[in-house]
Design a protein around this motif. Structure first.
Motif, PDB file in Angstrom:
ATOM      1  N   UNK A 151      -9.454 -30.495 -45.901  1.00  0.00           N
ATOM      2  CA  UNK A 151      -8.871 -29.263 -45.378  1.00  0.00           C
ATOM      3  C   UNK A 151      -7.577 -29.540 -44.638  1.00  0.00           C
ATOM      4  N   UNK A 152      -6.750 -28.506 -44.562  1.00  0.00           N
ATOM      5  CA  UNK A 152      -5.458 -28.645 -43.904  1.00  0.00           C
ATOM      6  C   UNK A 152      -5.094 -27.327 -43.253  1.00  0.00           C
ATOM      7  N   UNK A 153      -4.687 -27.407 -42.012  1.00  0.00           N
ATOM      8  CA  UNK A 153      -4.162 -26.237 -41.307  1.00  0.00           C
ATOM      9  C   UNK A 153      -2.659 -26.421 -41.193  1.00  0.00           C
ATOM     10  N   UNK A 154      -1.884 -25.345 -41.278  1.00  0.00           N
ATOM     11  CA  UNK A 154      -0.422 -25.478 -41.219  1.00  0.00           C
ATOM     12  C   UNK A 154       0.030 -26.226 -39.976  1.00  0.00           C
ATOM     13  N   UNK A 163      -1.014 -28.612 -36.060  1.00  0.00           N
ATOM     14  CA  UNK A 163      -1.297 -28.843 -37.467  1.00  0.00           C
ATOM     15  C   UNK A 163      -2.431 -29.834 -37.539  1.00  0.00           C
ATOM     16  N   UNK A 164      -3.417 -29.556 -38.338  1.00  0.00           N
ATOM     17  CA  UNK A 164      -4.596 -30.426 -38.367  1.00  0.00           C
ATOM     18  C   UNK A 164      -4.999 -30.739 -39.794  1.00  0.00           C
ATOM     19  N   UNK A 165      -5.426 -31.992 -39.980  1.00  0.00           N
ATOM     20  CA  UNK A 165      -5.996 -32.418 -41.246  1.00  0.00           C
ATOM     21  C   UNK A 165      -7.476 -32.670 -41.018  1.00  0.00           C
ATOM     22  N   UNK A 176     -17.211 -35.217 -40.240  1.00  0.00           N
ATOM     23  CA  UNK A 176     -15.826 -34.797 -40.429  1.00  0.00           C
ATOM     24  C   UNK A 176     -14.962 -35.196 -39.235  1.00  0.00           C
ATOM     25  N   UNK A 177     -13.746 -35.656 -39.514  1.00  0.00           N
ATOM     26  CA  UNK A 177     -12.782 -36.021 -38.480  1.00  0.00           C
ATOM     27  C   UNK A 177     -11.581 -35.093 -38.600  1.00  0.00           C
ATOM     28  N   UNK A 178     -10.974 -34.766 -37.470  1.00  0.00           N
ATOM     29  CA  UNK A 178      -9.787 -33.915 -37.449  1.00  0.00           C
ATOM     30  C   UNK A 178      -8.654 -34.716 -36.822  1.00  0.00           C
ATOM     31  N   UNK A 179      -7.508 -34.754 -37.514  1.00  0.00           N
ATOM     32  CA  UNK A 179      -6.337 -35.467 -37.013  1.00  0.00           C
ATOM     33  C   UNK A 179      -5.214 -34.448 -36.865  1.00  0.00           C
ATOM     34  N   UNK A 180      -4.589 -34.432 -35.697  1.00  0.00           N
ATOM     35  CA  UNK A 180      -3.514 -33.472 -35.426  1.00  0.00           C
ATOM     36  C   UNK A 180      -2.149 -34.090 -35.701  1.00  0.00           C
TER      37      UNK A 180
END
Length: 195
Positions: A151-154, A163-165, A176-180
């Motif tokens: 997933x990807x946020x703008x 912005x997050x991946x 799940x991991x989120x990277x900004x």
């Protein structure tokens, strides 16, 4: 100039007409045939057009003395191994500019010890092209995260600058991991595996 247009075209399973139609602007199968056999001089312009039509770099179509070719001895499919219908040669793969690699020291997910994962470096505007692919993401302090981009946020275009991946790390039971806002990511494009 000695070219490998025919060998690359055949290795991709394309006909002269297929390549002619993929050229921009389109040309004729006869023209491609003349360029392959050397009866027509291959200019840099033609080399670039044909390379784009074949999905390779123009340098992959030029034979260089120090770049050995590997003869295809057999073709393997669901019916087993058979002799090729025509003589064919493969050119060893070389890395494109901007390629980064991941060396696998311990088997995880689909990867085995000794594997090399070649990744194409992508800038933030191109992150969407890596969705549902394995990616390498740099993190602060010289650390990295490797996993499936799910997933990807703008990013920078949003008012708050976030912005997050969203990545799913390899291995069973991984969370799940989120990277900004990473500056770049590496999208896995080639697996080099010793047997």
């Amino acid at each position: 100039m000695i070219t490998a247009i025919r060998e690359v075209r055949r290795a991709r399973g394309l006909t002269l007409d297929d390549v002619a139609r993929r050229c921009v602007p389109p040309t004729t199968a006869q023209t491609i045939g003349r360029l392959e056999t050397g009866t027509r001089t291959v200019s840099v312009g033609w080399l670039n057009r044909i390379a784009k039509a074949l999905g390779v770099e123009a340098s992959d179509l030029v034979r260089v003395a120090d770049r050995p070719e590997i003869p295809v001895a057999a073709v393997l499919d669901g019916g087993g191994a058979q002799a090729p219908r025509r003589d064919a040669m493969l050119t060893p793969v070389r890395a494109e500019p901007g390629t980064v690699a991941v060396s696998v020291a311990g088997g995880i997910g689909d990867y085995r010890t000794g594997d090399e994962i070649w990744c194409r470096r992508l800038d933030p505007d191109d992150f969407a092209a890596a969705l549902n692919r394995d990616v390498l993401v740099p993190r602060p302090g010289g650390r990295f995260l490797f996993g499936r981009l799910i997933g990807r946020e703008p990013g920078d275009r949003t008012p708050d600058g976030t912005g997050r991946l969203h990545l799913l790390p390899l291995g069973a039971g991984a969370r799940q991991q989120v990277v900004a806002d990473p500056a770049w990511i590496g999208c896995a494009v080639r697996l080099v595996r010793p047997l």
